[in-house]
Design an enzyme around this catalytic site. Structure first.
Site, mmCIF file in Angstrom:
data_model
loop_
_atom_site.group_PDB
_atom_site.id
_atom_site.type_symbol
_atom_site.label_atom_id
_atom_site.label_comp_id
_atom_site.label_asym_id
_atom_site.label_seq_id
_atom_site.Cartn_x
_atom_site.Cartn_y
_atom_site.Cartn_z
ATOM 1 N N HIS A 1 0.715 -1.059 -0.139
ATOM 2 C CA HIS A 1 -0.301 -0.129 0.067
ATOM 3 C C HIS A 1 1.039 1.226 0.594
ATOM 4 O O HIS A 1 2.162 1.173 0.388
ATOM 5 C CB HIS A 1 -1.376 0.190 1.537
ATOM 6 C CG HIS A 1 -0.707 0.000 2.322
ATOM 7 N ND1 HIS A 1 -0.808 0.473 3.792
ATOM 8 C CD2 HIS A 1 1.172 -0.095 2.536
ATOM 9 C CE1 HIS A 1 0.008 0.588 4.337
ATOM 10 N NE2 HIS A 1 1.074 0.448 4.428
ATOM 11 N N CYS B 1 5.828 5.807 5.190
ATOM 12 C CA CYS B 1 4.641 4.976 4.019
ATOM 13 C C CYS B 1 4.284 5.581 3.484
ATOM 14 O O CYS B 1 3.564 5.429 2.316
ATOM 15 C CB CYS B 1 3.253 5.196 5.380
ATOM 16 S SG CYS B 1 3.867 4.099 6.724
ATOM 17 N N HIS C 1 4.570 0.498 -0.581
ATOM 18 C CA HIS C 1 5.567 -0.776 0.593
ATOM 19 C C HIS C 1 4.783 -2.330 0.591
ATOM 20 O O HIS C 1 3.799 -2.067 0.988
ATOM 21 C CB HIS C 1 6.501 0.133 1.380
ATOM 22 C CG HIS C 1 4.857 0.822 2.342
ATOM 23 N ND1 HIS C 1 4.751 1.428 2.012
ATOM 24 C CD2 HIS C 1 4.768 0.235 3.537
ATOM 25 C CE1 HIS C 1 3.166 2.318 3.011
ATOM 26 N NE2 HIS C 1 3.551 0.895 3.852
ATOM 27 N N HIS D 1 4.011 -5.121 3.686
ATOM 28 C CA HIS D 1 3.766 -5.793 4.752
ATOM 29 C C HIS D 1 3.651 -6.893 4.971
ATOM 30 O O HIS D 1 2.902 -7.255 3.875
ATOM 31 C CB HIS D 1 2.573 -5.046 5.974
ATOM 32 C CG HIS D 1 3.195 -3.294 5.707
ATOM 33 N ND1 HIS D 1 4.119 -3.049 7.254
ATOM 34 C CD2 HIS D 1 2.166 -1.703 5.022
ATOM 35 C CE1 HIS D 1 3.992 -1.758 7.153
ATOM 36 N NE2 HIS D 1 3.063 -1.065 6.261
ATOM 37 N N ASP E 1 -4.944 -10.533 -0.146
ATOM 38 C CA ASP E 1 -3.336 -10.899 -0.085
ATOM 39 C C ASP E 1 -2.538 -11.134 -1.566
ATOM 40 O O ASP E 1 -3.306 -11.407 -2.638
ATOM 41 C CB ASP E 1 -3.672 -12.596 0.146
ATOM 42 C CG ASP E 1 -2.098 -13.649 0.584
ATOM 43 O OD1 ASP E 1 -1.533 -12.572 1.628
ATOM 44 O OD2 ASP E 1 -2.227 -14.580 0.334
ATOM 45 N N HIS E 2 -1.873 -10.656 -1.529
ATOM 46 C CA HIS E 2 -0.897 -10.847 -2.088
ATOM 47 C C HIS E 2 -1.547 -9.498 -3.623
ATOM 48 O O HIS E 2 -0.824 -9.577 -5.080
ATOM 49 C CB HIS E 2 0.002 -11.297 -3.183
ATOM 50 C CG HIS E 2 1.036 -11.932 -1.909
ATOM 51 N ND1 HIS E 2 -0.046 -13.484 -1.213
ATOM 52 C CD2 HIS E 2 1.941 -12.333 -2.275
ATOM 53 C CE1 HIS E 2 1.080 -13.922 -0.866
ATOM 54 N NE2 HIS E 2 2.300 -12.845 -1.342
ATOM 55 N N GLU F 1 -0.172 -4.326 11.749
ATOM 56 C CA GLU F 1 0.855 -4.273 10.321
ATOM 57 C C GLU F 1 2.043 -4.776 10.393
ATOM 58 O O GLU F 1 2.462 -4.881 10.064
ATOM 59 C CB GLU F 1 1.237 -2.937 9.825
ATOM 60 C CG GLU F 1 1.283 -2.296 8.833
ATOM 61 C CD GLU F 1 1.648 -0.549 8.456
ATOM 62 O OE1 GLU F 1 0.004 -0.260 7.884
ATOM 63 O OE2 GLU F 1 1.674 -0.153 9.545
#
Length: 138
Positions: free
Chosen positions: A17, A36, A42, A44, A82-83, A127
């Site tokens: 994100h 961020c 980037h 997580h 996810d991903h 996170e």
């Protein structure tokens, strides 16, 4: 005081994100969101905890079958995030700043109407090892 039993299912997902406001310059975004706001985004490795509360069903001895809860989380949340890039690829996050706080609220809102039994009490999104947010009942 009314009593209830709470059960929690723990899951994890990886996603990218970027925290930014399009109307601001990169420098202004950095002042507001720090690293961020990196223009390239980037990622997580998130942890997700979903807690349901309710009465223990006499026939099963459960508030809600944890496999049922897992399947619900999988199809409502994990399959979508996810991903993925949370800013660009998740329909229910369109127009939402993907902060940890907003993710917890959005996940709660996605799950609550889909619960077959019990009652969604809390969604916690972690996170990093040091940062998490939770949304739910007081």
């Amino acid at each position: 005081m009314a009593r209830s039993t709470r059960i929690t299912r723990l899951e994890s997902f990886s996603a990218a994100h970027r925290l930014f406001k399009a109307e601001l310059s990169d420098e202004e975004n950095f002042r507001l969101f720090g690293p961020c706001s990196n223009p390239g985004g980037h990622g997580h490795n998130y942890r997700l905890a979903v807690t349901v509360r309710g009465s223990i069903e006499p026939d099963s001895g459960m508030v809600l079958n944890l496999k049922t809860l897992h399947d619900l989380i999988q199809t409502s949340i994990l399959d979508k995030v996810d991903h993925r890039n949370l800013n660009l690829e998740v329909d229910f996050l369109t127009g939402v700043q993907p902060t940890t706080e907003n993710l917890a609220r959005a996940f709660f809102d996605e799950l609550e109407p889909r619960l077959p039994t019990g009652r969604l009490w809390r969604v916690l999104v972690q996170e990093t090892d040091k940062n998490s947010a939770e949304y739910g009942e007081d």
